[in-house]
Design an enzyme around this catalytic site. Structure first.
Site, short mmCIF file in Angstrom:
data_model
loop_
_atom_site.label_atom_id
_atom_site.label_comp_id
_atom_site.label_asym_id
_atom_site.label_seq_id
_atom_site.Cartn_x
_atom_site.Cartn_y
_atom_site.Cartn_z
N PRO A 88 0.83 -1.22 0.00
CA PRO A 88 0.00 0.00 0.00
C PRO A 88 0.85 1.26 0.00
O PRO A 88 0.35 2.35 -0.29
CB PRO A 88 -0.83 -0.12 1.29
N GLU A 115 2.28 -7.20 8.61
CA GLU A 115 2.58 -5.76 8.47
C GLU A 115 3.45 -5.47 7.26
O GLU A 115 3.69 -4.32 6.92
CB GLU A 115 3.26 -5.23 9.73
N ARG A 160 -3.21 -8.87 -20.36
CA ARG A 160 -4.07 -8.64 -21.53
C ARG A 160 -3.43 -7.67 -22.53
O ARG A 160 -3.92 -7.52 -23.65
CB ARG A 160 -5.48 -8.19 -21.12
N ASP A 175 -9.97 0.85 -24.69
CA ASP A 175 -10.14 0.82 -23.24
C ASP A 175 -10.13 2.21 -22.62
O ASP A 175 -9.46 3.11 -23.12
CB ASP A 175 -8.95 0.11 -22.57
N1 ADE Z 1 -0.93 -4.94 0.16
C1 ADE Z 1 -1.79 -4.48 1.09
N2 ADE Z 1 -2.53 -3.48 0.60
C2 ADE Z 1 -2.13 -3.28 -0.68
C3 ADE Z 1 -2.51 -2.38 -1.71
N3 ADE Z 1 -3.45 -1.45 -1.55
N4 ADE Z 1 -1.86 -2.46 -2.88
C4 ADE Z 1 -0.88 -3.37 -3.07
N5 ADE Z 1 -0.49 -4.25 -2.15
C5 ADE Z 1 -1.10 -4.21 -0.96
#
Ligand code: ADE
Length: 235
Positions: A88, A115, A160, A175
């Protein structure tokens, strides 16, 4: 393209047998190898994580175990792969990144849980020169329980775009977000038979056979939809 996926949940990747990605593998356009991280542990409990230095909740995945797994994958690589790290806290994934990833011969995904993975893993492989690139990528501003679903998303969007994976190449250029005409635009509404359903009629122009007019209508609708849902794309 060759794709290696390292995970503690190999079953997460069973959807890769299906649909376009499954067909791409059968056709030899993509070769996938899934590796169980636990098979690279050295203790009898097959431990992959430990408490975070500095304290705090949750567990951190061990650099030692990840290093063993990644080095084993690197040993089998014919060309320098790209390391993809779903997290994230990475760059937000988009069509442009999918196009870039589709141009590489070999991707290695490391899919963390808990984590996350000890930060020295990314640092080490950024420095070691064994990967041609190390890409930390988020699929959006929310936190998943692990990288596996993100890797599936990235792989579906990327595969793809590999030549030969989709029968009709036009469907890629039409697309939403595709470079060219559709750059920064969401695709507008689409219809198929019957011409009338539940009192809703297909727009006349689409039945007209006038290709120039249809193209203009599609562009106008794409712009309308983009202004409504994603105004920042047009800013
Ligand atoms: N791992 C946990 N959350 C994530 C996200 N939003 N994007 C990529 N990998 C992740």
């Amino acid at each position: 393209m060759r794709v290696d996926l390292i995970t503690i949940f190999p079953e997460y990747f069973s959807p890769l047998k299906l649909s376009l990605f499954g067909k791409a593998q059968e056709a030899g356009l993509v070769e996938v190898k899934i590796h169980d991280l636990r098979s690279f542990t050295i203790d009898k409990h097959k431990t992959v994580d430990d408490a975070p230095y500095g304290g705090g909740p949750g567990m951190v995945m061990s650099a030692v175990v990840w290093g063993e797994a990644i080095d084993a994958v690197l040993k089998q690589a014919k060309t320098k792969p790209v390391l993809v790290v779903p997290t994230p806290s990475g760059n937000v994934f988009n069509q442009e990144m999918a196009i870039k990833l589709a141009s590489f011969d070999h991707l290695v995904f490391i899919n963390g849980r808990y984590e996350g993975i000890d930060s020295r893993v990314v640092e080490h492989y950024q420095q070691s020169g064994e990967f041609s690139d190390v890409i930390e990528v988020s699929i959006g501003d929310y936190v998943l329980a692990g990288g596996e679903v993100a890797a599936l998303v990235i792989l579906e969007a990327t595969s793809r775009l590999i030549n030969g994976v989709i029968g009709n190449e036009d469907s890629v250029t039409d697309d939403s977000f595709a470079p060219g005409e559709m750059q920064n635009l969401l695709e507008g509404p689409i219809y198929t038979r019957p011409p009338s359903w539940q009192g809703l009629d297909v727009p006349e122009v689409l039945l007209s056979g006038d290709h120039a007019k249809i193209a203009q209508w599609r562009k106008d609708e794409a712009l309308k939809r983009t202004r409504k849902f994603r105004p920042e794309l047009q800013a």
